[in-house]
Design a protein around this motif. Structure first.
Motif, short mmCIF file in Angstrom:
data_model
loop_
_atom_site.label_atom_id
_atom_site.label_comp_id
_atom_site.label_asym_id
_atom_site.label_seq_id
_atom_site.Cartn_x
_atom_site.Cartn_y
_atom_site.Cartn_z
N SER A 36 1.78 -8.88 0.24
CA SER A 36 0.43 -9.73 0.85
C SER A 36 -0.85 -8.57 0.96
O SER A 36 -1.97 -8.82 0.76
CB SER A 36 0.60 -10.24 1.88
N THR A 84 2.61 -15.93 -1.44
CA THR A 84 2.03 -14.86 -0.36
C THR A 84 1.24 -13.89 -1.12
O THR A 84 0.20 -13.26 -0.44
CB THR A 84 3.44 -14.22 0.15
N GLY A 88 -2.43 -13.41 0.57
CA GLY A 88 -2.92 -12.28 0.88
C GLY A 88 -4.04 -11.75 0.08
O GLY A 88 -4.93 -11.07 0.63
#
Length: 222
Positions: A36, A84, A88
């Protein structure tokens, strides 16, 4: 005697299973957080726009359902990283915004440090005491719903004090979720490390964003 032996054997198997879920969860959590961070730095570097950031957040929200559906399959790991990575990457715009403040990089570092401190502190407490925090589930969900409704309302109201109150509330709610989710793993309430990872990741993500907002409001200066 035989019953006692069986009970002891069952307890050992349960403890081994719990330790395995914990180990896998924290390993995957560390990898997804690192991934991320790389995605966030990449989108910062290209100067991601607000619309692109929103689109990535929506994409991540959609993938969240896919992750939960695929959590028991081999492809679950891939979907966790996709989820993710998008979430991110969506942070790039927000981080660039705060990086533009006087002392912006230090502000981001402080938010990161505070998030890590809260997470490790609460996780260590839950792991050490082994208390059952499952009773918090209902309160946390109600609090989260209230926070979401308030955040949506404040999009139209644009009240700075309300925005700060929402961020402070989310910090408390996500702290509660860290205790709740860690407790569930320890006590066998969550045996799937992919779902456990996603739950803890979301708590850390929202905790970081809310702390950054609070620090930016009280310590930032454009």
């Amino acid at each position: 005697m035989e019953q006692r032996t069986l009970h002891s054997s069952s307890s050992q198997v349960s403890a081994l299973q719990t330790n395995k879920v914990l180990r896998n969860t924290y390993s995957l959590l560390a990898m997804t957080l690192a991934f991320s961070a790389v995605c966030a730095v990449a989108t910062m570097a290209i100067g991601i726009s607000p619309l692109a950031s929103i689109a990535m957040s929506i994409g991540a929200f959609v993938l969240l359902f896919v992750v939960h559906k695929k959590a028991d399959s081999a492809s679950g790991i891939f979907w966790v990283f996709a989820f993710t990575g998008l979430l991110g990457g969506s942070l790039g715009y927000t981080l660039n915004y705060y990086a533009g403040f006087a002392g912006g990089p230090q502000l981001i570092a402080q938010a990161f440090g505070a998030t890590a401190l809260v997470f490790f502190g609460l996780s260590a407490y839950a792991l050490t005491t082994k208390k059952d925090f499952s009773f918090m589930g209902g309160f946390l969900m109600i609090g989260l719903i209230v926070a979401i409704v308030a955040a949506i309302a404040n999009i139209f109201l644009q009240i700075p004090a309300m925005s700060l109150a929402i961020s402070a509330g989310i910090v408390l709610i996500m702290s509660g979720f860290i205790l709740f989710d860690t407790s569930r793993i320890i006590n066998g309430g969550e045996t799937n490390y992919i779902r456990a990872t996603v739950s803890l990741y979301l708590s850390i993500y929202n905790l970081f964003v809310s702390i950054l907002h609070l620090l930016g409001a009280f310590g930032g200066d454009d």
